[in-house]
Design an enzyme around this catalytic site. Structure first.
Site, mmCIF file in Angstrom:
data_model
loop_
_atom_site.group_PDB
_atom_site.id
_atom_site.type_symbol
_atom_site.label_atom_id
_atom_site.label_comp_id
_atom_site.label_asym_id
_atom_site.label_seq_id
_atom_site.Cartn_x
_atom_site.Cartn_y
_atom_site.Cartn_z
ATOM 1 N N GLU A 78 49.653 48.576 16.435
ATOM 2 C CA GLU A 78 48.992 47.785 15.952
ATOM 3 C C GLU A 78 49.294 47.204 14.800
ATOM 4 O O GLU A 78 50.350 47.168 14.164
ATOM 5 C CB GLU A 78 47.912 48.726 15.172
ATOM 6 N N CYS A 141 39.521 54.123 13.100
ATOM 7 C CA CYS A 141 40.791 54.118 13.638
ATOM 8 C C CYS A 141 41.466 53.086 12.408
ATOM 9 O O CYS A 141 42.899 53.211 11.678
ATOM 10 C CB CYS A 141 41.006 53.297 14.984
ATOM 11 N N HIS A 165 46.841 52.117 19.227
ATOM 12 C CA HIS A 165 45.740 52.805 19.952
ATOM 13 C C HIS A 165 46.415 52.729 21.703
ATOM 14 O O HIS A 165 47.242 52.463 21.895
ATOM 15 C CB HIS A 165 45.198 51.668 19.810
#
EC number: 3.4.19.3
Length: 213
Positions: A78, A141, A165
């Site tokens: 991310e 998350c 992820h």
């Protein structure tokens, strides 16, 4: 170098979380770095509290949190986390914050300071589908990614931190037609390669990793 890597317990009616199972599988030493593993609850606030307790205990150089993103085709580091909890479902203790700031005194967003493009390149070069993601969602998350980066910016300024992820594994999509999945061994290998890239790259590489939309 010490690397703290965390994985969530199962949530949303699933009996397994590939993030946690993959974390369990990776070596405890990668490119000379000591890898410390931590299970965290899929619960707002408590997940962050557990990570901060571990940071205080072991003083890591790197903190990487791993989460499940059903529907993705590859392993996705991310880029950014936003200061917003907006839970579509309840967490594992029944909490469902909607449009709530994670930290009132935090920035609108924090960017990962991990070499995310180098991580993607290392995975792709070794046959693991991977790409940069530009949204970590608004569930636990994103909450964890934002919260850890908030702590890094406010308190633990020498730590590098970010989030990855991972997709469902095949057993999770048996009754989810046309939903992508990835073998758990490939997910674990992707995490191992990501840590390798972190150890070997103090700064990220310059290469295309964006998206049109």
């Amino acid at each position: 170098m010490k690397v703290l890597i965390t994985g969530f317990d199962p949530f949303g009616g699933e009996s397994i979380n590939p993030a946690l199972e993959a974390v369990k599988m990776i070596p405890e030493n990668i490119e000379g770095a000591q890898v410390i593993k931590l299970e965290i609850p899929t619960v707002f606030r408590k997940s962050l509290e557990k990570i901060e307790e571990k940071i205080e205990e072991i003083n890591p150089d790197v903190v990487i949190s791993i989460g499940q993103a059903g529907g993705r085709f590859g392993v996705t580091p991310e880029r950014v986390a936003i200061n917003m909890d907006d839970a579509r479902i309840e967490d594992n203790e029944g909490n469902q914050p909607i449009d709530i700031s994670i930290y009132e005194d935090g920035e609108s967003a924090y960017f990962s300071n991990l070499p995310i493009k180098a991580m993607v390149k290392e995975m792709v070069d070794n046959g693991i589908p991977a790409s940069v993601s530009n949204t970590a969602g608004t569930f636990v998350c994103n909450h964890v990614m934002y919260g850890v980066l908030y702590l890094v910016n406010k308190k633990y300024k020498n730590i590098r931190a970010g989030f990855i992820h991972v997709p469902y594994i095949p057993a999770q999509v048996v009754n989810k037609p046309n939903t992508p999945s990835m073998a758990i061994n490939d997910i674990a290998k992707g995490l191992e390669l990501s840590i390798k890239a972190i150890v070997l790259n103090d700064n990220d590489i310059k290469t295309v990793g964006g998206a049109v939309c």
